[in-house]
Design a protein around this motif. Structure first.
Motif, PDB file in Angstrom:
ATOM      1  N   VAL A  28       0.839  -1.195   0.000  1.00 49.90           N
ATOM      2  CA  VAL A  28       0.000   0.000   0.000  1.00 49.90           C
ATOM      3  C   VAL A  28       0.877   1.250   0.000  1.00 49.90           C
ATOM      4  N   GLU A  29       1.919   1.241   0.840  1.00 48.66           N
ATOM      5  CA  GLU A  29       2.822   2.383   0.907  1.00 48.66           C
ATOM      6  C   GLU A  29       3.577   2.574  -0.404  1.00 48.66           C
ATOM      7  N   GLU A  30       3.980   1.471  -1.034  1.00 53.03           N
ATOM      8  CA  GLU A  30       4.664   1.568  -2.329  1.00 53.03           C
ATOM      9  C   GLU A  30       3.776   2.255  -3.365  1.00 53.03           C
ATOM     10  N   PHE A  31       2.502   1.864  -3.383  1.00 53.00           N
ATOM     11  CA  PHE A  31       1.592   2.456  -4.372  1.00 53.00           C
ATOM     12  C   PHE A  31       1.426   3.949  -4.142  1.00 53.00           C
ATOM     13  N   PHE A  32       1.196   4.358  -2.878  1.00 50.51           N
ATOM     14  CA  PHE A  32       0.932   5.770  -2.627  1.00 50.51           C
ATOM     15  C   PHE A  32       2.200   6.628  -2.635  1.00 50.51           C
ATOM     16  N   SER A  33       3.363   6.011  -2.487  1.00 45.24           N
ATOM     17  CA  SER A  33       4.595   6.792  -2.538  1.00 45.24           C
ATOM     18  C   SER A  33       5.145   6.931  -3.958  1.00 45.24           C
ATOM     19  N   SER A  34       4.995   5.863  -4.775  1.00 52.55           N
ATOM     20  CA  SER A  34       5.597   5.902  -6.118  1.00 52.55           C
ATOM     21  C   SER A  34       4.653   5.486  -7.241  1.00 52.55           C
ATOM     22  N   GLY A  35       3.484   4.941  -6.906  1.00 51.05           N
ATOM     23  CA  GLY A  35       2.578   4.459  -7.947  1.00 51.05           C
ATOM     24  C   GLY A  35       2.864   3.033  -8.374  1.00 51.05           C
ATOM     25  N   ASN A  92     -15.213  -5.626   5.849  1.00 53.00           N
ATOM     26  CA  ASN A  92     -15.567  -6.069   7.193  1.00 53.00           C
ATOM     27  C   ASN A  92     -14.435  -6.920   7.752  1.00 53.00           C
ATOM     28  N   PRO A  93     -14.422  -7.206   9.049  1.00 51.60           N
ATOM     29  CA  PRO A  93     -13.321  -7.967   9.651  1.00 51.60           C
ATOM     30  C   PRO A  93     -13.121  -9.350   9.041  1.00 51.60           C
ATOM     31  N   ASN A  94     -14.189  -9.968   8.542  1.00 52.30           N
ATOM     32  CA  ASN A  94     -14.037 -11.292   7.938  1.00 52.30           C
ATOM     33  C   ASN A  94     -13.179 -11.239   6.682  1.00 52.30           C
ATOM     34  N   MET A  95     -13.380 -10.199   5.856  1.00 56.05           N
ATOM     35  CA  MET A  95     -12.585 -10.068   4.644  1.00 56.05           C
ATOM     36  C   MET A  95     -11.134  -9.778   4.988  1.00 56.05           C
ATOM     37  N   GLU A  96     -10.920  -8.929   5.977  1.00 60.80           N
ATOM     38  CA  GLU A  96      -9.549  -8.603   6.370  1.00 60.80           C
ATOM     39  C   GLU A  96      -8.822  -9.833   6.885  1.00 60.80           C
ATOM     40  N   ALA A  97      -9.542 -10.673   7.648  1.00 60.23           N
ATOM     41  CA  ALA A  97      -8.942 -11.901   8.159  1.00 60.23           C
ATOM     42  C   ALA A  97      -8.634 -12.870   7.029  1.00 60.23           C
ATOM     43  N   SER A  98      -9.510 -12.927   6.033  1.00 63.39           N
ATOM     44  CA  SER A  98      -9.298 -13.838   4.900  1.00 63.39           C
ATOM     45  C   SER A  98      -8.024 -13.507   4.145  1.00 63.39           C
ATOM     46  N   PHE A  99      -7.716 -12.224   4.019  1.00 66.57           N
ATOM     47  CA  PHE A  99      -6.526 -11.799   3.287  1.00 66.57           C
ATOM     48  C   PHE A  99      -5.353 -11.477   4.216  1.00 66.57           C
ATOM     49  N   SER A 100      -5.531 -11.744   5.514  1.00 65.42           N
ATOM     50  CA  SER A 100      -4.448 -11.600   6.505  1.00 65.42           C
ATOM     51  C   SER A 100      -3.825 -10.206   6.504  1.00 65.42           C
ATOM     52  N   THR A 101      -4.645  -9.182   6.367  1.00 65.20           N
ATOM     53  CA  THR A 101      -4.144  -7.812   6.407  1.00 65.20           C
ATOM     54  C   THR A 101      -5.256  -6.869   6.837  1.00 65.20           C
ATOM     55  N   GLN A 102      -4.872  -5.749   7.413  1.00 68.28           N
ATOM     56  CA  GLN A 102      -5.833  -4.716   7.796  1.00 68.28           C
ATOM     57  C   GLN A 102      -5.665  -3.467   6.936  1.00 68.28           C
ATOM     58  N   PHE A 103      -4.952  -3.623   5.825  1.00 65.50           N
ATOM     59  CA  PHE A 103      -4.639  -2.479   4.968  1.00 65.50           C
ATOM     60  C   PHE A 103      -5.081  -2.753   3.534  1.00 65.50           C
ATOM     61  N   GLY A 104      -5.175  -1.691   2.770  1.00 62.36           N
ATOM     62  CA  GLY A 104      -5.550  -1.869   1.383  1.00 62.36           C
ATOM     63  C   GLY A 104      -5.623  -0.546   0.638  1.00 62.36           C
ATOM     64  N   ILE A 105      -6.026  -0.647  -0.615  1.00 61.13           N
ATOM     65  CA  ILE A 105      -6.245   0.513  -1.479  1.00 61.13           C
ATOM     66  C   ILE A 105      -7.724   0.554  -1.816  1.00 61.13           C
ATOM     67  N   TYR A 213      -7.194   8.654  -7.835  1.00 59.73           N
ATOM     68  CA  TYR A 213      -8.507   8.024  -7.818  1.00 59.73           C
ATOM     69  C   TYR A 213      -8.675   7.047  -6.659  1.00 59.73           C
ATOM     70  N   CYS A 214      -7.702   7.057  -5.736  1.00 62.82           N
ATOM     71  CA  CYS A 214      -7.693   6.083  -4.646  1.00 62.82           C
ATOM     72  C   CYS A 214      -7.454   6.753  -3.305  1.00 62.82           C
ATOM     73  N   GLN A 215      -7.708   6.007  -2.238  1.00 57.63           N
ATOM     74  CA  GLN A 215      -7.331   6.430  -0.897  1.00 57.63           C
ATOM     75  C   GLN A 215      -6.899   5.210  -0.100  1.00 57.63           C
ATOM     76  N   ARG A 216      -6.153   5.428   0.955  1.00 57.49           N
ATOM     77  CA  ARG A 216      -5.725   4.338   1.817  1.00 57.49           C
ATOM     78  C   ARG A 216      -6.908   3.726   2.555  1.00 57.49           C
ATOM     79  N   TYR A 217      -6.869   2.405   2.666  1.00 60.46           N
ATOM     80  CA  TYR A 217      -7.837   1.728   3.517  1.00 60.46           C
ATOM     81  C   TYR A 217      -7.100   1.156   4.710  1.00 60.46           C
ATOM     82  N   GLU A 218      -7.616   1.420   5.897  1.00 60.79           N
ATOM     83  CA  GLU A 218      -7.014   0.892   7.101  1.00 60.79           C
ATOM     84  C   GLU A 218      -8.103   0.724   8.139  1.00 60.79           C
TER      85      GLU A 218
END
Length: 221
Positions: A28-35, A92-105, A213-218
């Motif tokens: 996520v940081e790579e995308f928002f820092s450099s694309g 929702n928390p179930n989706m975050e658990a499925s992908f083992s992360t609390q972050f996203g785009i 066209y995006c924002q951080r998800y956390e």
């Protein structure tokens, strides 16, 4: 969420969904820092080690197309160069658990995002985007009024074969969005970019213009 305004005879707008791509924080940081963004492929999905992301039917077409003069049976695996990015319409928390992360785009304008990314794909020729459809079977049955009879002379065969391939592609493109019911909890929205060439293992691009066209998800605690 963005809107698509259409030129009907009366005012009408289509609300486009916000699409969330769950990723490890560093990506996520790579995308928002450099694309920097990684695009995957159908073959990667078919062989993914993570059960949540693995689907052996990805990129496969199993269809029957009925035309006035013939029935066409199609059983194939996409071999064209194509890159895929998937996100979800559920946060929702179930989706975050499925992908083992609390972050996203969170992609707020999926049309503008898809257009920006297409400009960074070498040999880009076209693409699709939209919601996945979940069914108990992935077989496609279609009706078409188009006629495809082989040419009477050999010199017309090459053009006929090209036209026929385009016909099959038009009739079966939805196969790339049909998934089995066991994946329905993902409520997936996907982008597919086709290019000139053969399928690769994936592609890293730098597309800083897509960030607007995006924002951080956390997850908020």
């Amino acid at each position: 969420m963005s809107e698509l305004k259409l030129g009907f005879s009366r005012p009408w707008s289509v609300r486009l969904p916000a699409v969330t791509r769950f990723l490890d924080e560093r990506y996520v940081e790579e995308f928002f820092s450099s694309g920097r963004l990684r695009l995957s492929t159908f073959s990667t999905f078919r062989n993914h080690k993570d059960e949540e992301r693995c689907d052996p039917d990805e990129g496969r077409v199993n269809a029957e197309i009925n035309t006035p003069n013939a029935n066409h049976h199609v059983l194939a695996i996409n071999g064209q160069e194509a890159y895929v990015l998937c996100g979800g319409l559920v946060e929702n928390p179930n989706m975050e658990a499925s992908f083992s992360t609390q972050f996203g785009i969170r992609i707020l304008n999926p049309l503008a995002f898809a257009d920006a990314v297409s400009g960074r794909i070498p040999g880009f020729v076209g693409g699709y985007q939209g919601n996945c459809i979940y069914r108990s079977e992935t077989f496609i049955r279609k009706q078409s009024s188009e006629l495809f009879e082989p040419p009477a002379k050999p010199e017309g065969m090459e053009k006929w074969a090209k036209d026929y391939d385009e016909f099959v592609a038009r009739q079966t493109s939805e196969a790339f969005f049909i998934k089995q019911l066991r994946y329905a909890h993902q409520n997936e929205y996907r982008f597919i970019w086709f290019a000139q060439g053969y399928e690769a293992s994936g592609l890293y691009i730098h597309c800083p213009e897509a960030r607007q066209y995006c924002q951080r998800y956390e997850v908020a605690f």
